[in-house]
Design a protein around this motif. Sequence first.
Motif, PDB file in Angstrom:
ATOM      1  N   ASP A 261       0.813  -1.215   0.000  1.00 55.34           N
ATOM      2  CA  ASP A 261       0.000   0.000   0.000  1.00 55.34           C
ATOM      3  C   ASP A 261       0.848   1.267   0.000  1.00 55.34           C
ATOM      4  OD1 ASP A 261      -2.854   0.867   0.164  1.00 55.34           O
ATOM      5  OD2 ASP A 261      -2.126   1.905   1.956  1.00 55.34           O
ATOM      6  N   ARG A 262       2.105   1.148   0.393  1.00 56.12           N
ATOM      7  CA  ARG A 262       2.983   2.321   0.363  1.00 56.12           C
ATOM      8  C   ARG A 262       3.389   2.675  -1.056  1.00 56.12           C
ATOM      9  NH1 ARG A 262       7.674  -0.196   3.177  1.00 56.12           N
ATOM     10  NH2 ARG A 262       6.823  -1.904   1.943  1.00 56.12           N
ATOM     11  N   VAL A 263       3.336   1.688  -1.956  1.00 57.62           N
ATOM     12  CA  VAL A 263       3.756   1.892  -3.340  1.00 57.62           C
ATOM     13  C   VAL A 263       2.558   1.997  -4.272  1.00 57.62           C
ATOM     14  CG1 VAL A 263       5.107   0.900  -5.237  1.00 57.62           C
ATOM     15  CG2 VAL A 263       5.891   0.632  -2.873  1.00 57.62           C
ATOM     16  N   TRP A 264       1.546   1.140  -4.038  1.00 58.39           N
ATOM     17  CA  TRP A 264       0.398   1.052  -4.943  1.00 58.39           C
ATOM     18  C   TRP A 264      -0.869   1.487  -4.208  1.00 58.39           C
ATOM     19  CZ3 TRP A 264       1.310   0.307  -9.959  1.00 58.39           C
ATOM     20  CH2 TRP A 264       2.522  -0.295 -10.331  1.00 58.39           C
ATOM     21  N   ASN A 265      -1.120   2.788  -4.221  1.00 58.13           N
ATOM     22  CA  ASN A 265      -2.301   3.341  -3.577  1.00 58.13           C
ATOM     23  C   ASN A 265      -2.679   4.615  -4.317  1.00 58.13           C
ATOM     24  OD1 ASN A 265      -4.232   4.553  -1.971  1.00 58.13           O
ATOM     25  ND2 ASN A 265      -3.182   4.133  -0.042  1.00 58.13           N
ATOM     26  N   GLY A 377      -5.055   5.601 -15.127  1.00 54.84           N
ATOM     27  CA  GLY A 377      -5.944   6.097 -16.170  1.00 54.84           C
ATOM     28  C   GLY A 377      -6.761   5.034 -16.861  1.00 54.84           C
ATOM     29  N   GLY A 378      -6.395   3.762 -16.704  1.00 56.68           N
ATOM     30  CA  GLY A 378      -7.055   2.693 -17.439  1.00 56.68           C
ATOM     31  C   GLY A 378      -8.431   2.359 -16.890  1.00 56.68           C
ATOM     32  N   ASP A 379      -9.258   1.808 -17.773  1.00 56.43           N
ATOM     33  CA  ASP A 379     -10.578   1.311 -17.370  1.00 56.43           C
ATOM     34  C   ASP A 379     -10.567  -0.203 -17.168  1.00 56.43           C
ATOM     35  OD1 ASP A 379     -12.051   3.845 -17.570  1.00 56.43           O
ATOM     36  OD2 ASP A 379     -11.686   3.664 -19.732  1.00 56.43           O
ATOM     37  N   VAL A 380      -9.831  -0.923 -18.029  1.00 54.86           N
ATOM     38  CA  VAL A 380      -9.792  -2.386 -17.967  1.00 54.86           C
ATOM     39  C   VAL A 380      -8.330  -2.825 -18.056  1.00 54.86           C
ATOM     40  CG1 VAL A 380     -10.506  -4.556 -19.047  1.00 54.86           C
ATOM     41  CG2 VAL A 380     -12.046  -2.577 -19.104  1.00 54.86           C
ATOM     42  N   THR A 381      -7.896  -3.693 -17.140  1.00 56.00           N
ATOM     43  CA  THR A 381      -6.544  -4.244 -17.144  1.00 56.00           C
ATOM     44  C   THR A 381      -6.595  -5.657 -17.720  1.00 56.00           C
ATOM     45  OG1 THR A 381      -5.882  -2.966 -15.204  1.00 56.00           O
ATOM     46  CG2 THR A 381      -4.574  -4.915 -15.716  1.00 56.00           C
ATOM     47  N   LEU A 382      -5.886  -5.886 -18.816  1.00 53.18           N
ATOM     48  CA  LEU A 382      -5.893  -7.191 -19.479  1.00 53.18           C
ATOM     49  C   LEU A 382      -4.818  -8.096 -18.872  1.00 53.18           C
ATOM     50  CD1 LEU A 382      -6.232  -6.093 -23.232  1.00 53.18           C
ATOM     51  CD2 LEU A 382      -8.032  -6.989 -21.737  1.00 53.18           C
ATOM     52  N   PHE A 387      -1.225 -19.403 -18.007  1.00 56.52           N
ATOM     53  CA  PHE A 387      -1.118 -19.788 -16.599  1.00 56.52           C
ATOM     54  C   PHE A 387      -0.550 -18.606 -15.853  1.00 56.52           C
ATOM     55  CE2 PHE A 387       2.921 -21.028 -18.482  1.00 56.52           C
ATOM     56  CZ  PHE A 387       3.861 -20.618 -17.561  1.00 56.52           C
ATOM     57  N   GLU A 388      -0.857 -18.505 -14.569  1.00 53.71           N
ATOM     58  CA  GLU A 388      -0.416 -17.345 -13.793  1.00 53.71           C
ATOM     59  C   GLU A 388      -0.321 -17.747 -12.327  1.00 53.71           C
ATOM     60  OE1 GLU A 388       1.430 -14.332 -13.563  1.00 53.71           O
ATOM     61  OE2 GLU A 388       0.256 -14.134 -15.404  1.00 53.71           O
ATOM     62  N   PRO A 389       0.905 -17.908 -11.802  1.00 53.16           N
ATOM     63  CA  PRO A 389       1.050 -18.336 -10.407  1.00 53.16           C
ATOM     64  C   PRO A 389       0.247 -17.480  -9.432  1.00 53.16           C
ATOM     65  CG  PRO A 389       3.151 -18.410 -11.531  1.00 53.16           C
ATOM     66  CD  PRO A 389       2.193 -17.780 -12.490  1.00 53.16           C
ATOM     67  N   CYS A 390       0.422 -16.185  -9.493  1.00 48.24           N
ATOM     68  CA  CYS A 390      -0.388 -15.279  -8.684  1.00 48.24           C
ATOM     69  C   CYS A 390      -0.856 -14.114  -9.535  1.00 48.24           C
ATOM     70  CB  CYS A 390       0.389 -14.772  -7.472  1.00 48.24           C
ATOM     71  SG  CYS A 390      -0.562 -13.587  -6.491  1.00 48.24           S
ATOM     72  N   GLY A 391       0.123 -13.357 -10.044  1.00 49.15           N
ATOM     73  CA  GLY A 391      -0.203 -12.156 -10.780  1.00 49.15           C
ATOM     74  C   GLY A 391      -0.398 -11.000  -9.818  1.00 49.15           C
ATOM     75  N   LEU A 392       0.386  -9.957 -10.008  1.00 52.34           N
ATOM     76  CA  LEU A 392       0.162  -8.724  -9.263  1.00 52.34           C
ATOM     77  C   LEU A 392      -0.528  -7.681 -10.128  1.00 52.34           C
ATOM     78  CD1 LEU A 392       3.568  -8.581  -7.373  1.00 52.34           C
ATOM     79  CD2 LEU A 392       1.322  -8.872  -6.344  1.00 52.34           C
ATOM     80  N   THR A 393      -0.407  -7.834 -11.444  1.00 54.90           N
ATOM     81  CA  THR A 393      -0.991  -6.845 -12.353  1.00 54.90           C
ATOM     82  C   THR A 393      -2.483  -6.682 -12.112  1.00 54.90           C
ATOM     83  OG1 THR A 393       0.678  -7.404 -14.015  1.00 54.90           O
ATOM     84  CG2 THR A 393      -1.265  -6.225 -14.774  1.00 54.90           C
ATOM     85  N   GLN A 394      -3.199  -7.806 -11.989  1.00 54.68           N
ATOM     86  CA  GLN A 394      -4.647  -7.693 -11.772  1.00 54.68           C
ATOM     87  C   GLN A 394      -4.946  -7.073 -10.414  1.00 54.68           C
ATOM     88  OE1 GLN A 394      -3.028 -10.423 -11.194  1.00 54.68           O
ATOM     89  NE2 GLN A 394      -3.974 -11.607  -9.565  1.00 54.68           N
ATOM     90  N   MET A 395      -4.050  -7.290  -9.433  1.00 56.77           N
ATOM     91  CA  MET A 395      -4.270  -6.684  -8.117  1.00 56.77           C
ATOM     92  C   MET A 395      -4.084  -5.178  -8.173  1.00 56.77           C
ATOM     93  SD  MET A 395      -2.641  -9.279  -5.361  1.00 56.77           S
ATOM     94  CE  MET A 395      -2.893 -11.049  -5.434  1.00 56.77           C
ATOM     95  N   TYR A 396      -3.096  -4.723  -8.946  1.00 56.82           N
ATOM     96  CA  TYR A 396      -2.930  -3.280  -9.128  1.00 56.82           C
ATOM     97  C   TYR A 396      -4.146  -2.705  -9.858  1.00 56.82           C
ATOM     98  CZ  TYR A 396       1.955  -4.485  -8.097  1.00 56.82           C
ATOM     99  OH  TYR A 396       3.104  -4.972  -7.530  1.00 56.82           O
ATOM    100  N   GLY A 397      -4.653  -3.442 -10.856  1.00 58.10           N
ATOM    101  CA  GLY A 397      -5.855  -2.991 -11.549  1.00 58.10           C
ATOM    102  C   GLY A 397      -7.027  -2.844 -10.593  1.00 58.10           C
ATOM    103  N   LEU A 398      -7.237  -3.834  -9.726  1.00 61.19           N
ATOM    104  CA  LEU A 398      -8.313  -3.746  -8.732  1.00 61.19           C
ATOM    105  C   LEU A 398      -8.129  -2.516  -7.858  1.00 61.19           C
ATOM    106  CD1 LEU A 398      -8.342  -7.507  -7.685  1.00 61.19           C
ATOM    107  CD2 LEU A 398     -10.256  -6.331  -8.770  1.00 61.19           C
TER     108      LEU A 398
END
Length: 490
Positions: A261-265, A377-382, A387-398
């Motif tokens: 949360d200190r980096v992605w907020n 600025g994005g509306d939808v994160t693709l 396969f994806e062990p965890c994925g942080l990209t979708q978490m940043y999108g959320l």
Amino acid sequence: MRILQVSAELFPLLKTGGLADVTGALPTALQAAGHDVRALLPGFPAIVAGVRDSAPQAEFDTPWGERVRLQRGRIPGSAPGVPDLPTYWIDAPRLYDRPGNPYEDEHRQPYGDNHLRFALLGWAAARLAHGMDAKWQPQVVHAHDWHAALAPTYLACVPQPAGLPRAATVYTVHNLAYQGLFAPWHLQELGLPPAAFHMNGLEYHGQISFMKGGLCFADRITTVSPTYAREIQTPEQGFGLDGVLRSRAHVLSGILNGVDDRVWNPATDTLLGARFDRKKMPGKARCKAALQAELGLTEQADAPLFILVSRLTEQKGLPLVLEGLDAIVGQGGQLALLGSGDGWLEAAFRERAAASPAQVSVTLGYSEALAHRLFGGGDVTLVPSLFEPCGLTQMYGLKYGSLPLVHRVGGLADTVVDSSLENIADGTATGFVFDRFDGEAFARAVRRAIALFRRPTDWRAVRAAAMNRPADWGLAANQYVSVYEQALAA
């Protein structure tokens, strides 16, 4: 508890992917829970430059007879009130002092001595567990991915000094597809006994597998999502190691990553032109307009902006995006991409951007600041990964209200709830999920995303639910502590 975190990367010093985000955030969360945590890193230039107050800790010999030095310093806390992270780094310029990517040369070929470079990381971890720092001995050695996988191997196979308590070992798989495979004749060079090279050890189809060493010799194994922990025990996603993982299922756990949360907020992110949160969203509209202007896209608030921040590889589902790009543009959407990888994918996306510069933007390479602006600025994160062990990209999108569109695998399945009618009605929907990995299923998910975007009231409700989803590293840290305790008890 005294915990040594061993990895090849750590944000903010060195990052090539999500591994660094995890190894940068987890120690701080463990410190906040009252534990004594230190990091061990290779002496890559970016790491050496980022560690403060470095001083010699010890000199020691590698298994192949090279004399190297262990330095100790600190990584400054990332925000006021965040403690520094005590850090050891391996001072071996012949192995680590190279420009560019830490794993590959300028031709994108793995360095021919990677077996030495990363064996040394595991060897140094074992030496620390065996008392190389007389004032601090870890109770738990936590090794991350194949680069650090020989740490539990050395601790299992090399006798420790008499009178010292044995350190427990935990090994985390971040991506099973990258295993660290090397020729068998390196075994003696690595200082490992012949007995380590067998089917219940390092041997993998006649090669040395660093990854398999970690899986076989660690006291406990974790991976970065519950679903991925189940998937890698199957032939489809086990990459030849599913049998090993099934045999060790009793010590395998899936712990979902958190978001720092200190980096992605978006409420505090200084890399955004305007801040926002789920209750005050005008700043997101300003971020979108600024991003469109920056990238040369048509400045159009009612154009759904799809973003893609990814390595450009087939594993990430990029061929599906190429196949579906005409449909995105044809339905009034835009695409902004940031990433690099396979040459043919880079060329294909460059070609599409050249053909439709007002609708498609492609930035090759990686920029942390641009990544933040894309999520802002994005509306939808693709994230349509095979396969994806965890994925942080979708978490940043959320977190940033850029609703994820994902394939139902691994951590993507664990973090995104599809926007079906019933999920929208009960307030649980957070994005768009497709099940079959093909162009038709991806295209249907895109159509559903655009249809929801055209219904502003429902869109805002789903976006608020997405931004409200808990993603705290504190919860993950508590689960890791439980695993450490199990490893110590074993």
